[in-house]
Design a protein around this motif. Sequence first.
Motif, mmCIF file in Angstrom:
data_model
loop_
_atom_site.group_PDB
_atom_site.id
_atom_site.type_symbol
_atom_site.label_atom_id
_atom_site.label_comp_id
_atom_site.label_asym_id
_atom_site.label_seq_id
_atom_site.Cartn_x
_atom_site.Cartn_y
_atom_site.Cartn_z
ATOM 1 N N LEU A 303 58.554 32.912 93.490
ATOM 2 C CA LEU A 303 58.494 31.884 92.445
ATOM 3 C C LEU A 303 57.116 31.238 92.390
ATOM 4 O O LEU A 303 56.604 30.923 91.310
ATOM 5 C CB LEU A 303 59.593 30.843 92.666
ATOM 6 C CG LEU A 303 60.952 31.359 92.164
ATOM 7 C CD1 LEU A 303 62.104 30.689 92.870
ATOM 8 C CD2 LEU A 303 61.070 31.170 90.653
ATOM 9 N N LYS A 304 56.511 31.075 93.566
ATOM 10 C CA LYS A 304 55.156 30.508 93.610
ATOM 11 C C LYS A 304 54.183 31.386 92.816
ATOM 12 O O LYS A 304 53.293 30.885 92.130
ATOM 13 C CB LYS A 304 54.710 30.420 95.079
ATOM 14 C CG LYS A 304 53.638 29.394 95.339
ATOM 15 C CD LYS A 304 53.583 29.123 96.812
ATOM 16 C CE LYS A 304 52.189 29.235 97.343
ATOM 17 N NZ LYS A 304 52.167 29.234 98.811
ATOM 18 N N ALA A 305 54.390 32.677 92.899
ATOM 19 C CA ALA A 305 53.483 33.618 92.234
ATOM 20 C C ALA A 305 53.457 33.444 90.708
ATOM 21 O O ALA A 305 52.492 33.823 90.056
ATOM 22 C CB ALA A 305 53.871 35.054 92.594
ATOM 23 N N VAL A 306 54.534 32.869 90.120
ATOM 24 C CA VAL A 306 54.498 32.640 88.662
ATOM 25 C C VAL A 306 54.344 31.149 88.345
ATOM 26 O O VAL A 306 54.653 30.690 87.243
ATOM 27 C CB VAL A 306 55.762 33.191 87.944
ATOM 28 C CG1 VAL A 306 55.861 34.693 88.090
ATOM 29 C CG2 VAL A 306 57.038 32.512 88.415
ATOM 30 N N GLY A 307 53.905 30.370 89.344
ATOM 31 C CA GLY A 307 53.638 28.949 89.113
ATOM 32 C C GLY A 307 54.886 28.077 89.136
ATOM 33 O O GLY A 307 54.858 26.932 88.707
ATOM 34 N N SER A 308 55.997 28.624 89.646
ATOM 35 C CA SER A 308 57.199 27.788 89.772
ATOM 36 C C SER A 308 57.494 27.600 91.268
ATOM 37 O O SER A 308 56.615 27.810 92.107
ATOM 38 C CB SER A 308 58.372 28.434 89.031
ATOM 39 O OG SER A 308 59.462 27.546 89.001
ATOM 40 N N ALA A 309 58.700 27.184 91.610
ATOM 41 C CA ALA A 309 59.040 26.964 93.024
ATOM 42 C C ALA A 309 60.549 27.054 93.193
ATOM 43 O O ALA A 309 61.305 26.840 92.240
ATOM 44 C CB ALA A 309 58.537 25.599 93.478
#
Length: 465
Positions: A303-309
């Motif tokens: 999720l971090k990789a697409v700017g989310s969490a």
Amino acid sequence: MEKIILKDIPDLDKIDVYISNGGYSALKKVLTGMKPDEVIEEVKNSGLRGRGGACFSTGMKWGFMPKGNEKPKFLCCNGDESEPGSFKDREIFEKNPHQFIEGSLIAAYAMGIQAVYVYIRGEYWKWINIMEECVADAYRKGLIGKNILGSDFSVEMYVHKGAGAYICGEESSLMNSLEGKRGYPRVKPPFPAAVGVWGYPTTINNIETLANVPEIINKGSKWFSSIGDPKHPGTLLYGVSGHVNKPGVYELPTGTPLMTIINDYCGGIRNGKDFKMIIPGGSSMPPLTKEESLTMKMDAESLKAVGSAIGTAGIMVMDEDTDIVHVLQRITKFYYHESCGQCTPCREGCGWMLKVLNRIMDGTGRHSDLDLLISVAENIEGNTICALGDAAAWPVKWTVRKFRKEFEAKIKDENIELPVLNKVHGLRKSDEYVTIDSDENTIVESLIGKVQEITADENIKRYSS
Ligand SMILES: Cc1cc2nc3c(=O)[nH]c(=O)nc-3n(C[C@H](O)[C@H](O)[C@H](O)COP(=O)(O)O)c2cc1C
Ligand code: SF4
């Protein structure tokens, strides 16, 4: 797949059933054969990361606590669970409360803690009652209190009712609330491991985080770290809500594809519809588009990789008919309402974002409002005492960026554009008009439908009247 927390054992919430299924054996194991540091090392090696939202290494956090018993030390178990879309800790209180209690006792032993506070949001009376009974049962069996299971280790446990505020889930605010003060977040540093409840070293952990600990002790860190995604191992209690056929809490390994959760476990989207947006970890997390969702794996790193969490793994699914602007307006209203008001960017910015969203919903928004929303959100983000500011800013910034067309569709072309939009100067309390831009002498105001310039002096007079 084998479940770690929500096991398929009837009546597991009863202490005798829990004990007859191996419950409290991990506590016995640490009290009879492991040094506190060995327990911390085992939890560190397991790779367990906090389930309260920030995903911090649990073993490392425990290692920050000072050694020795010169000062009292405390553990706060965070059961405030007020983030919209999150409802998994309550499932633990209901289905497997003793595994959480056992985990918190092991944590207390590892960190040399004298008292454990189970902080539960005040409205959750059902779960407060459950936990009060479970704690009393554990006291009666000699599992909490003096010289537990005949060892030298003693610890007290209290269930504390919050007064019902989202902000009291933030760890430093929780400690203030526990002390009987207003739930205001504290400036960090000092961090809780140095100065926590009543000024003493304190660790704050989420309920799900602690509920994982007994199985890590019983089955070993290697076993735990081999489940799910290697950088974020274990299972997660995915709380799925919104437009799916079978909403609920599903325990599955980290890294499970989002589409597997939605289609195989939740029975797909309601009424055979398509979906357009998914919020992956509670309402404060940046949303995912359909394209992102189709290949997304549910773990911290993906999720971090697409700017989310991953947040709290509260998955909110919105079908093709959802009014995304309305969703964002409702989410923003929540954060505006829950802001404690201590710091200016959050207190004022949440109100500004809500006002701009309200006018877009009313049909009086302007195209320039979209960049204005992003600008206000970016001025909140990272500029506040606690992460509620980020929680309010992220949905606005990312929903407008990713779903801009939905917002544009609500804006009428004839709505007036302001000449320059450098910065937001201020907002009046009434909905009448908004000050958008200023230089030394003039302030451009937007009266709904009209633009007028007024002098700075005149504006000061208006504000002070
Ligand atoms: C506004 C706000 C609300 C929060 N609410 C909760 C909550 O209800 N439960 C929770 O466990 N953590 C919540 N957190 C995160 C806690 O501050 C803290 O990081 C967490 O309890 C630590 O536990 P963990 O390391 O086991 O995840 C919140 C944080 C913020 C900024
Ligand atoms: S960010 Fe918001 S909630 Fe957090 S301390 Fe500042 S005003 Fe309060």
